[in-house]
Design a protein around this motif. Structure first.
Motif, PDB file in Angstrom:
ATOM      1  N   LEU A 189      43.264  50.373  37.978  1.00  0.00           N
ATOM      2  CA  LEU A 189      42.718  50.920  39.562  1.00  0.00           C
ATOM      3  C   LEU A 189      42.285  52.132  39.218  1.00  0.00           C
ATOM      4  CD1 LEU A 189      43.364  50.154  42.551  1.00  0.00           C
ATOM      5  CD2 LEU A 189      45.003  51.795  42.269  1.00  0.00           C
ATOM      6  N   VAL A 190      42.752  53.090  38.740  1.00  0.00           N
ATOM      7  CA  VAL A 190      42.398  54.433  38.706  1.00  0.00           C
ATOM      8  C   VAL A 190      41.443  54.874  37.870  1.00  0.00           C
ATOM      9  CG1 VAL A 190      43.084  56.904  38.410  1.00  0.00           C
ATOM     10  CG2 VAL A 190      44.822  55.181  39.312  1.00  0.00           C
ATOM     11  N   ILE A 191      41.681  54.351  36.584  1.00  0.00           N
ATOM     12  CA  ILE A 191      40.502  54.535  35.522  1.00  0.00           C
ATOM     13  C   ILE A 191      39.271  53.973  35.942  1.00  0.00           C
ATOM     14  CG2 ILE A 191      39.854  54.173  32.828  1.00  0.00           C
ATOM     15  CD1 ILE A 191      42.972  54.388  32.518  1.00  0.00           C
ATOM     16  N   TYR A 192      39.184  52.756  36.434  1.00  0.00           N
ATOM     17  CA  TYR A 192      37.908  52.043  36.688  1.00  0.00           C
ATOM     18  C   TYR A 192      37.478  52.101  37.962  1.00  0.00           C
ATOM     19  CZ  TYR A 192      38.751  50.184  32.000  1.00  0.00           C
ATOM     20  OH  TYR A 192      38.957  50.273  30.413  1.00  0.00           O
ATOM     21  N   LYS A 193      38.418  52.571  38.907  1.00  0.00           N
ATOM     22  CA  LYS A 193      38.065  52.946  40.219  1.00  0.00           C
ATOM     23  C   LYS A 193      37.777  51.622  40.809  1.00  0.00           C
ATOM     24  CE  LYS A 193      36.226  57.480  39.658  1.00  0.00           C
ATOM     25  NZ  LYS A 193      34.948  58.469  39.455  1.00  0.00           N
ATOM     26  N   LEU A 194      38.783  50.579  40.909  1.00  0.00           N
ATOM     27  CA  LEU A 194      38.772  49.544  41.293  1.00  0.00           C
ATOM     28  C   LEU A 194      39.426  49.151  42.555  1.00  0.00           C
ATOM     29  CD1 LEU A 194      39.237  47.271  37.960  1.00  0.00           C
ATOM     30  CD2 LEU A 194      37.022  47.919  38.929  1.00  0.00           C
ATOM     31  N   LYS A 195      39.128  48.133  43.294  1.00  0.00           N
ATOM     32  CA  LYS A 195      40.178  47.582  44.261  1.00  0.00           C
ATOM     33  C   LYS A 195      41.232  46.954  43.826  1.00  0.00           C
ATOM     34  CE  LYS A 195      36.064  46.977  47.382  1.00  0.00           C
ATOM     35  NZ  LYS A 195      35.091  46.138  48.131  1.00  0.00           N
ATOM     36  N   ILE A 196      42.283  46.568  44.825  1.00  0.00           N
ATOM     37  CA  ILE A 196      43.560  46.279  44.245  1.00  0.00           C
ATOM     38  C   ILE A 196      43.372  44.739  43.412  1.00  0.00           C
ATOM     39  CG2 ILE A 196      45.433  45.266  44.882  1.00  0.00           C
ATOM     40  CD1 ILE A 196      45.625  47.472  47.108  1.00  0.00           C
ATOM     41  N   ARG A 197      42.686  43.920  44.142  1.00  0.00           N
ATOM     42  CA  ARG A 197      42.262  42.733  43.401  1.00  0.00           C
ATOM     43  C   ARG A 197      41.683  42.640  42.345  1.00  0.00           C
ATOM     44  NH1 ARG A 197      41.307  37.639  47.169  1.00  0.00           N
ATOM     45  NH2 ARG A 197      42.911  38.510  48.326  1.00  0.00           N
ATOM     46  N   GLU A 198      40.652  43.465  42.351  1.00  0.00           N
ATOM     47  CA  GLU A 198      40.058  43.556  40.741  1.00  0.00           C
ATOM     48  C   GLU A 198      40.756  44.038  39.777  1.00  0.00           C
ATOM     49  OE1 GLU A 198      36.867  46.196  42.375  1.00  0.00           O
ATOM     50  OE2 GLU A 198      35.598  44.533  42.837  1.00  0.00           O
ATOM     51  N   SER A 199      41.674  45.220  40.136  1.00  0.00           N
ATOM     52  CA  SER A 199      42.407  45.708  38.935  1.00  0.00           C
ATOM     53  C   SER A 199      43.408  44.924  38.778  1.00  0.00           C
ATOM     54  CB  SER A 199      42.933  46.905  39.756  1.00  0.00           C
ATOM     55  OG  SER A 199      44.380  46.653  40.552  1.00  0.00           O
ATOM     56  N   LEU A 200      44.131  43.878  39.337  1.00  0.00           N
ATOM     57  CA  LEU A 200      44.752  42.834  39.145  1.00  0.00           C
ATOM     58  C   LEU A 200      44.288  41.850  37.978  1.00  0.00           C
ATOM     59  CD1 LEU A 200      46.676  42.013  42.409  1.00  0.00           C
ATOM     60  CD2 LEU A 200      47.702  43.055  40.234  1.00  0.00           C
ATOM     61  N   LYS A 201      42.999  41.345  38.322  1.00  0.00           N
ATOM     62  CA  LYS A 201      42.202  40.679  37.468  1.00  0.00           C
ATOM     63  C   LYS A 201      42.216  41.372  36.287  1.00  0.00           C
ATOM     64  CE  LYS A 201      39.908  38.213  41.101  1.00  0.00           C
ATOM     65  NZ  LYS A 201      38.677  38.003  41.898  1.00  0.00           N
ATOM     66  N   LYS A 202      41.527  42.558  36.166  1.00  0.00           N
ATOM     67  CA  LYS A 202      41.227  43.454  34.894  1.00  0.00           C
ATOM     68  C   LYS A 202      42.386  43.476  34.028  1.00  0.00           C
ATOM     69  CE  LYS A 202      38.804  46.425  32.716  1.00  0.00           C
ATOM     70  NZ  LYS A 202      37.654  46.193  31.983  1.00  0.00           N
ATOM     71  N   SER A 203      43.571  43.660  34.737  1.00  0.00           N
ATOM     72  CA  SER A 203      45.096  43.767  34.069  1.00  0.00           C
ATOM     73  C   SER A 203      45.246  42.382  33.400  1.00  0.00           C
ATOM     74  CB  SER A 203      45.965  44.234  34.941  1.00  0.00           C
ATOM     75  OG  SER A 203      47.226  44.373  34.251  1.00  0.00           O
ATOM     76  N   PHE A 204      44.911  41.332  34.201  1.00  0.00           N
ATOM     77  CA  PHE A 204      45.406  40.105  33.643  1.00  0.00           C
ATOM     78  C   PHE A 204      44.468  39.778  32.487  1.00  0.00           C
ATOM     79  CE2 PHE A 204      44.959  35.249  33.335  1.00  0.00           C
ATOM     80  CZ  PHE A 204      46.160  35.051  33.582  1.00  0.00           C
TER      81      PHE A 204
END
Length: 191
Positions: A166-181
């Protein structure tokens, strides 16, 4: 990853932290604030004699604690993002905190809720399995720990990187969950 590379990460992190005392400062401030509000909460708990009010206060205290932690975590991650040897400033902490604290709070609440659901599933599965098979308490406790750990390792590991993404890539919540997954899926043995 080789052993030397693995321990090299610790050395690199240590050198980075030694050169950036702001991380210690903000970490200490977070600890002091959490200690202070925890002491206040303990005093409030002593004055409450109603279980409903205690539950309400626990919920309020939990949200306040998570909000404070999310502010600091967003700021610290934003500061850590600047590992390109540029100077880390106090301003970096507050810019990142201001921009990402609420999204970080939402993710933290989501992770807490998922953890609670996993705990309840483990509890109910153990309870009904214990009743069905007449398990002794020690075996039931072992089964609970096993199911709970499997749930945490099998589900929460995929949310591990969501706040960082979320913070490093400046993503939205859903996008950060997908990236984390996707990050956890690619690196599951390392997580």
């Amino acid at each position: 990853m080789k052993i030397q590379e693995f321990f090299g990460l610790f050395k690199k992190s240590f050198v980075f932290l030694m050169g950036n005392p702001l991380f210690y400062l903000f970490g200490f401030v977070l600890w002091a604030i959490m200690k202070f509000i925890s002491d206040i909460s303990a005093g409030i708990n002593l004055g409450i004699n109603n279980s409903i009010l205690i539950s309400v206060w626990l919920f309020i205290f939990g949200i306040i604690s998570l909000a404070i932690m999310s502010f600091f975590f967003a700021g610290l991650i934003g500061m850590a993002k600047k590992t390109d040897n540029s100077e880390i400033l106090v301003r970096d902490f507050f810019v990142s905190s201001k921009k990402f604290w609420f999204k970080t709070l939402v993710l933290m609440i989501f992770i807490v809720v998922i953890s609670a659901i996993i705990g309840r599933i483990a509890h109910l599965a153990t309870f009904y399995t214990g009743l069905s098979f007449g398990l002794e308490l020690n075996y039931a406790v072992f089964l609970y720990i096993l199911i709970y750990f499997a749930g945490l390792a099998g589900i929460l590991v995929f949310l591990t990187f969501s706040i960082f993404c979320l913070v490093i890539y400046k993503l939205k919540i859903r996008e950060s969950l997908k990236k984390s997954f996707s990050t956890a899926t690619r690196n599951y043995p390392l997580t």
